[in-house]
Write a protein that holds these residues in place. Structure first.
Motif, short mmCIF file in Angstrom:
data_model
loop_
_atom_site.label_atom_id
_atom_site.label_comp_id
_atom_site.label_asym_id
_atom_site.label_seq_id
_atom_site.Cartn_x
_atom_site.Cartn_y
_atom_site.Cartn_z
N GLU A 277 0.63 -1.02 -0.08
CA GLU A 277 0.11 -0.11 0.18
C GLU A 277 0.55 1.32 0.17
O GLU A 277 0.73 2.06 -1.08
CB GLU A 277 -0.66 0.18 1.09
N HIS A 278 1.64 1.26 0.20
CA HIS A 278 2.57 2.40 0.68
C HIS A 278 3.46 2.52 -0.55
O HIS A 278 3.91 3.92 -0.86
CB HIS A 278 3.45 2.51 1.55
N ASN B 174 1.48 4.58 -2.85
CA ASN B 174 1.40 5.63 -2.55
C ASN B 174 2.24 6.52 -3.44
O ASN B 174 2.24 7.29 -3.40
CB ASN B 174 1.44 5.79 -0.85
N LYS C 173 2.35 6.71 -6.89
CA LYS C 173 1.04 7.74 -6.88
C LYS C 173 1.65 9.58 -7.36
O LYS C 173 1.87 9.90 -7.75
CB LYS C 173 0.03 7.69 -6.17
#
Length: 177
Positions: A71-72, A75, A78
């Protein structure tokens, strides 16, 4: 290269600090290495140069990296896509690895010798260099017959040239001045 480093360094430091805080340095290292390989892929490199929005690039990159990023990491990608910085991911991964090595108190030492070194010689060199540099040493040995005899040891900015060709060059320079 220096401009690339200037752009990549803040991302690498931020990723490294996050990885240290969350005790997941190896995970981040693997994610960044994978992402760097994706950027280095010729097809992906071409796609990164096309006129696409940050969202399109980010989504494309994330779809390629599916399952390889947590997940990190997603991010992080992104944010880099939003800032138009996906192309610097290989340099980010390289700086991250340097920070990791620095934290582990390790240094890569390149040894170029005129002849192959025995295991005993490598062991003695490693111990001496660890003492001098106050770090764990990772030896990378290679052979260059042009040195005639001796070796050239390079550890970061430190260069120790005990080769016969290096000594001959220094002698020649001294005689000419």
């Amino acid at each position: 290269m220096s401009e690339l480093t200037t752009v990549a360094r803040p991302y690498a430091r931020a990723a490294f600090e996050f990885a240290v805080e969350n005790k997941c340095i190896d995970t981040w290292s693997a994610m960044l290495q994978f992402s760097a390989e994706v950027v280095n892929n010729p097809t992906m490199a071409e796609l990164l140069t096309r006129d696409k929005t940050a969202d399109e690039l980010g989504n494309l990159f994330i779809s390629v990296c599916e399952g390889q990023l947590d997940e990190h990491g997603l991010n992080f990608i992104k944010i880099m896509a939003e800032n138009g910085r996906l192309s610097v991911l290989p340099r980010v991964a390289q700086i991250f690895a340097e920070l990791q090595t620095e934290q582990n108190k390790e240094v890569d030492v390149d040894i170029v010798s005129a002849y192959a070194l025995s295991n005993k010689q490598k062991e003695n060199l490693s111990k001496s260099l660890e003492k001098r540099l106050a770090r764990k040493v990772n030896l990378n040995c290679s052979i260059d017959k042009a040195l005639i005899a001796g070796m050239v040891i390079t550890a970061g900015d430190l260069v120790i040239d005990s080769s016969a060709s290096g000594q001959l060059t220094r002698l020649s320079n001294t005689l000419q001045s």
